[in-house]
Design a protein around this motif. Structure first.
Motif, PDB file in Angstrom:
ATOM      1  N   ASP A 251      28.929  28.896  49.211  1.00 21.40           N
ATOM      2  CA  ASP A 251      29.269  28.067  48.050  1.00 21.40           C
ATOM      3  C   ASP A 251      30.748  28.154  47.707  1.00 21.40           C
ATOM      4  OD1 ASP A 251      26.597  27.165  47.522  1.00 21.40           O
ATOM      5  OD2 ASP A 251      26.172  29.182  46.812  1.00 21.40           O
ATOM      6  N   LYS A 330      20.542  18.353  42.823  1.00 13.48           N
ATOM      7  CA  LYS A 330      21.105  19.586  43.383  1.00 13.48           C
ATOM      8  C   LYS A 330      20.070  20.706  43.401  1.00 13.48           C
ATOM      9  CE  LYS A 330      26.036  18.975  42.414  1.00 13.48           C
ATOM     10  NZ  LYS A 330      27.201  19.493  41.658  1.00 13.48           N
ATOM     11  N   GLU A 333      17.729  20.014  46.219  1.00 15.78           N
ATOM     12  CA  GLU A 333      18.399  20.286  47.492  1.00 15.78           C
ATOM     13  C   GLU A 333      18.472  21.789  47.756  1.00 15.78           C
ATOM     14  OE1 GLU A 333      22.131  18.348  47.145  1.00 15.78           O
ATOM     15  OE2 GLU A 333      21.318  16.323  47.445  1.00 15.78           O
ATOM     16  N   ALA A 334      18.780  22.555  46.696  1.00 19.18           N
ATOM     17  CA  ALA A 334      18.848  24.007  46.842  1.00 19.18           C
ATOM     18  C   ALA A 334      17.476  24.566  47.207  1.00 19.18           C
ATOM     19  CB  ALA A 334      19.365  24.644  45.555  1.00 19.18           C
ATOM     20  N   LYS A 335      16.425  24.056  46.561  1.00 16.39           N
ATOM     21  CA  LYS A 335      15.070  24.500  46.879  1.00 16.39           C
ATOM     22  C   LYS A 335      14.727  24.177  48.335  1.00 16.39           C
ATOM     23  CE  LYS A 335      10.179  24.037  45.687  1.00 16.39           C
ATOM     24  NZ  LYS A 335       9.771  23.765  47.072  1.00 16.39           N
ATOM     25  N   ARG A 337      16.770  23.919  50.813  1.00 16.01           N
ATOM     26  CA  ARG A 337      17.493  24.872  51.668  1.00 16.01           C
ATOM     27  C   ARG A 337      16.779  26.216  51.679  1.00 16.01           C
ATOM     28  NH1 ARG A 337      21.978  22.915  48.910  1.00 16.01           N
ATOM     29  NH2 ARG A 337      22.282  24.912  47.840  1.00 16.01           N
ATOM     30  N   GLY A 338      16.286  26.609  50.507  1.00 20.14           N
ATOM     31  CA  GLY A 338      15.551  27.864  50.419  1.00 20.14           C
ATOM     32  C   GLY A 338      14.280  27.833  51.246  1.00 20.14           C
ATOM     33  N   ASP A 352      19.370  33.296  48.099  1.00 20.94           N
ATOM     34  CA  ASP A 352      20.595  32.692  47.576  1.00 20.94           C
ATOM     35  C   ASP A 352      20.353  31.235  47.175  1.00 20.94           C
ATOM     36  OD1 ASP A 352      23.538  32.843  47.139  1.00 20.94           O
ATOM     37  OD2 ASP A 352      23.566  31.303  48.688  1.00 20.94           O
ATOM     38  N   ALA A 353      19.632  30.492  48.013  1.00 20.12           N
ATOM     39  CA  ALA A 353      19.360  29.081  47.717  1.00 20.12           C
ATOM     40  C   ALA A 353      18.435  28.937  46.513  1.00 20.12           C
ATOM     41  CB  ALA A 353      18.743  28.407  48.939  1.00 20.12           C
ATOM     42  N   TYR A 354      17.381  29.759  46.453  1.00 15.01           N
ATOM     43  CA  TYR A 354      16.465  29.687  45.315  1.00 15.01           C
ATOM     44  C   TYR A 354      17.179  30.077  44.017  1.00 15.01           C
ATOM     45  CZ  TYR A 354      12.499  29.173  48.517  1.00 15.01           C
ATOM     46  OH  TYR A 354      11.628  28.726  49.471  1.00 15.01           O
ATOM     47  N   GLN A 356      20.300  29.516  43.302  1.00  9.56           N
ATOM     48  CA  GLN A 356      21.056  28.329  42.878  1.00  9.56           C
ATOM     49  C   GLN A 356      20.135  27.324  42.187  1.00  9.56           C
ATOM     50  OE1 GLN A 356      23.459  26.692  46.131  1.00  9.56           O
ATOM     51  NE2 GLN A 356      23.483  28.718  47.055  1.00  9.56           N
ATOM     52  N   ALA A 357      18.954  27.123  42.759  1.00 11.87           N
ATOM     53  CA  ALA A 357      17.997  26.184  42.167  1.00 11.87           C
ATOM     54  C   ALA A 357      17.527  26.672  40.802  1.00 11.87           C
ATOM     55  CB  ALA A 357      16.802  26.001  43.104  1.00 11.87           C
TER      56      ALA A 357
END
Length: 459
Positions: A251, A330, A333-335, A337-338, A352-354, A356-357
């Motif tokens: 990020d 967003k 999208e983060a979820k 990626r997770g 990390d992705a979760y 962000q979500a």
């Protein structure tokens, strides 16, 4: 009920009692039930063929609870296969090792069990001994020639030991030439696992052994992970070992920004003197960095709040109205990626992705549930429990939230509390076999842990 149905029910009940007898060490009852189940195939064949829904045999159940006498009967008198596998590819030896039953493990090894047998996910008995911190068991398995670099989905035994904060296991494995820089496919190393576990003692041992402080997994370095947790001692240890405070994660954030976003002031103060100023910060100071990162987080939360408001935003918030769909997107999208990282077993990347979500949508229980599971896969029970508790507070009538909390408590060996959590889930969904089985196993584990198993009273 028809006679056929009644007969089938009676057989199922007898099978359950048969496997329970093996698990509880009631050898005479076990033999009696085995004779009753035999329909002419022969006792050995009958006993070998009786399995539960997960293809676990009597030998699995006996080994799992350390019932060595039952194992002796099965292997020496019935001459069953010591390496029979269940649906997860686990042998009785793996079951016994996971519970730390040294004498049962030693017996199985002496009677033909393969010390290097691994599950479908690659975990061997050595992995479980390392994670438990059972040094006697660890040394026994190493003496049998088990590969110290055995790979599982979650890495080598050293990664397991570090991830569970087992200092003595880490020391023994390093003495046996375990690679301090071994990596999983997702870039997880023993050092990263130690940092995620918050184990300073393991971290120091690994650094002394030559572990790199600047590895990356999912874009995050050990310093990013430590900054997120706010651990003063671990941050200082990493910096002294040459950890790079100016490395960027995926990020484009430095460790100091991660610490500030979490409100970890002490971490920001430690990192500030060694971090090169980031452009676009009008006030590059400890307070300025924290205020800027907190304002960014508050802005994202406000966007999410406005987007979720059933009354809808007012015209005075036209700028937020424009941003709201973007923020929601967003989070999705983060979820995504997770989810993708989880499927690849890149658990730190998924976390990390979760995260962000969750920052964008803090009231979404699914995100907390997913992150809790990732922590479980990394052996980080305290983090998993924290997420599970928030998940349950957001969605108290969701059976999966109960399961997540129970799983974390079970990993912490708080079996009574785990059983309660699972039971609450069963009350919400009585047909959920996973919850029912988890509840029963937690109850049995609790009895064993507290020394209240029936066999210990004279059997």
């Amino acid at each position: 009920m028809s006679s056929d149905a009644s007969s089938a029910l009676a057989v199922r009940e007898k099978v359950k009692k048969f496997l329970d007898a093996a698990q509880k060490g009631k050898l005479e009852l076990f033999k009696k039930l085995a004779m009753q189940l035999d329909e002419g195939k022969g006792l050995a064949r009958t006993v070998a063929d009786v399995k539960d829904a997960n293809n676990r045999t009597a030998l699995h159940f006996a080994a799992r609870d350390g019932r060595t006498e039952v194992c002796k009967y099965l292997l020496e008198e019935l001459r069953l296969d010591a390496d029979v596998r269940d649906d997860d590819g686990e042998t009785p030896l793996i079951h016994a090792s996971r519970q730390g039953h040294f004498h049962t493990v030693n017996y199985l090894l002496e009677h033909g069990a393969d010390p290097s047998a691994s599950s479908e996910l690659g975990a061997t008995s050595l992995h479980h001994a390392a994670g438990l911190g059972d040094i006697e068991l660890l040394k026994l398995l190493l003496s049998k020639g088990v590969n110290v670099e055995s790979e599982s989905d979650a890495g080598t035994p050293l990664i397991w030991a570090a991830g569970h904060g087992q200092q003595d296991s880490v020391k023994v494995l390093l003495e046996h030439k375990a690679n301090p820089n071994a990596e999983t496919e997702d870039g997880i190393t023993p050092l990263l696992s130690a940092v995620a576990a918050g184990s300073l003692s393991c971290l120091q041992l690994l650094i002394e052994a030559g572990a790199s402080p600047n590895v990356q997994a999912g874009g995050a370095t050990p310093l990013h992970v430590a900054a997120d947790a706010g651990s003063k001692d671990i941050i200082n240890c990493l910096l002294n070992a040459g950890g790079d405070p100016n490395a960027f994660d995926e990020d484009n954030l430095k460790p100091i920004q991660v610490a500030a976003a979490r409100g970890n002031r002490v971490a920001v103060q430690i990192l500030f003197p060694v971090t090169t100023p980031v452009p676009n910060f009008s006030n590059w100071s400890v307070d300025g960095i924290i205020n800027f990162m907190e304002s960014q987080a508050n802005k994202e939360q406000e966007i999410t709040k406005k987007n979720d408001d059933p009354k809808g935003p007012t015209s005075a918030n036209s700028e937020i109205v424009e941003a709201a769909p973007e923020a929601k997107q967003k989070a999705l999208e983060a979820k995504s990626r997770g989810d993708d990282a989880f499927r690849r077993k890149a658990y730190l990347e998924a976390i990390d992705a979760y995260t962000q979500a969750i920052d964008l949508d803090p009231n979404e229980a699914n995100l907390l549930s997913n992150r809790s599971l990732c922590w479980i896969r990394l052996g980080q029970a305290e983090h998993a429990l924290a997420d599970a508790k928030v998940c349950r507070s957001l969605k108290p009538n969701w059976p999966k939230a109960c399961y997540r909390e129970g799983a974390a408590l079970r990993l912490l060996q708080r079996f009574d509390e785990a059983a309660n959590a699972f039971y609450e889930g069963v009350q919400l969904d009585p047909e959920n076999k996973e919850l029912v089985d988890a509840f029963r196993e937690a109850v049995e584990a609790g009895r064993k842990f507290h020394g209240t198993d029936e066999p210990k009273q004279g059997n």
